[in-house]
Design an enzyme around this catalytic site. Structure first.
Site, PDB file in Angstrom:
ATOM      1  N   PRO A   2       0.840  -1.205   0.000  1.00 36.25           N
ATOM      2  CA  PRO A   2       0.000   0.000   0.000  1.00 36.25           C
ATOM      3  C   PRO A   2       0.873   1.251   0.000  1.00 36.25           C
ATOM      4  O   PRO A   2       1.749   1.391   0.842  1.00 36.25           O
ATOM      5  CB  PRO A   2      -0.781  -0.103   1.309  1.00 36.25           C
ATOM      6  CG  PRO A   2      -0.573  -1.484   1.814  1.00 36.25           C
ATOM      7  CD  PRO A   2       0.707  -1.974   1.233  1.00 36.25           C
ATOM      8  N   GLU A   3       0.636   2.118  -0.950  1.00 34.34           N
ATOM      9  CA  GLU A   3       1.337   3.393  -0.998  1.00 34.34           C
ATOM     10  C   GLU A   3       0.420   4.465  -0.422  1.00 34.34           C
ATOM     11  O   GLU A   3      -0.708   4.180  -0.037  1.00 34.34           O
ATOM     12  CB  GLU A   3       1.708   3.721  -2.449  1.00 34.34           C
ATOM     13  CG  GLU A   3       2.663   2.720  -3.080  1.00 34.34           C
ATOM     14  CD  GLU A   3       4.086   2.859  -2.558  1.00 34.34           C
ATOM     15  OE1 GLU A   3       4.381   3.844  -1.867  1.00 34.34           O
ATOM     16  OE2 GLU A   3       4.894   1.963  -2.845  1.00 34.34           O
TER      17      GLU A   3
END
Ligand SMILES: [Zn+2]
Length: 291
Positions: A2-3
């Site tokens: 997840p960014e």
């Protein structure tokens, strides 16, 4: 992984299920490296508290509790924060969606990977933190307590401005790409956003940071905000460094200008996109548009 956009999408979707609710009971898995605060202390410290807000800083989610204090959550590589009975597979990381989408399956039951379970006084839906690889982090801070993980975070990438980027890059001999990925300067920039913003700004990723002009810093900062906002709009989930078997799912995939497009034509000038390695991270750029 997840960014920032994926974490922001998670924040927006889970906030209505958390904020304003009083936690009744906390269940955890046994102690592990996921818990920066020992589970027993977490259980004691959270029970009876009301979640007052849910903010994000870089890739950290910060739940403010009544009476002060902060529940800090990092999703790591495979972390999933979702509400019981939630229906959107978008809450999940690409990795997770490729393998399993628990909350999209009716009747999901917390499993061995569900490390945190919050149930509430209102007896409404529970909230789960599930993390298969356990690279995520859970931390409970007392009122006023600080933690080096948060202390060392730079300005949030969505708020970054050219002026601060310019200041941060003066007299720096490292590549501008490395500066963009330095979380102590700008929190939350992943590889893809760094590459895309540098293309938008016409700056080659290998350029010495100290040689980037003020005007170019403005363009990079604007490019960063633009690609991050756009990826939040498109759901965030499928545009991380990790591209799973379902990678074509997100519409942002089709909007990438340079990232992971080695050999494909530059959208501006049609020159083939090149790939190089900077600081062990692959970088993609147009040899004609980026100087
Ligand atoms: Zn080009």
């Amino acid at each position: 992984m997840p960014e920032l956009p994926e974490v922001e999408v998670t924040r927006r979707r889970i906030a209505p299920r958390l904020v304003g609710r009083r936690i009744r009971r906390v269940r955890t898995t046994s102690d592990s490296y996921l818990f920066l605060t020992p589970p027993s202390r977490l259980r004691r410290g959270l029970a009876g508290r009301v979640v007052e807000s849910l903010e994000r800083r870089g890739k950290y989610l910060l739940a403010a509790l009544d009476g002060g204090g902060l529940l800090v959550i990092h999703l790591g590589m495979t972390g999933q924060l979702f509400a019981e009975g939630a229906s959107s597979v978008r809450l999940l990381s690409a990795t997770a969606r490729a393998s399993l989408s628990p909350e999209s399956q009716p009747g999901f039951r917390p499993d061995a990977h569900t490390h945190l379970r919050l149930s509430f006084e209102d007896e409404g839906c529970a909230v789960y933190l599930r993390d298969v690889r356990k690279f995520g982090k859970v931390l409970l801070l007392a009122p006023g307590e600080r933690h080096p993980r948060l202390e060392r975070l730079g300005e949030d990438a969505l708020a970054v401005r050219g002026a601060s980027l310019f200041r941060a890059t003066r007299r720096r001999a490292v590549a501008i790409k490395s500066v963009l990925l330095d979380q102590s300067l700008i929190a939350g920039v992943g590889n893809i956003y760094a590459d895309e913003s540098l293309h938008l700004a016409g700056v080659r990723p290998t350029r010495r940071a100290g040689r980037v002009t003020r005007r170019e810093c403005d363009a990079i900062a604007e490019g960063l905000r633009r690609v991050l906002r756009r990826s939040i709009e498109t759901g965030g989930a499928s545009i991380s460094d990790y591209v799973g078997p379902d990678g074509a799912d997100g519409s942002y995939q089709d909007e990438r200008r340079v990232y992971a497009r080695t050999g494909a034509p530059c959208p501006s000038c049609a020159a083939p996109i090149r790939r190089i390695v900077i600081g062990q991270r692959s970088s993609h750029y147009c040899p004609r548009c980026q100087r």
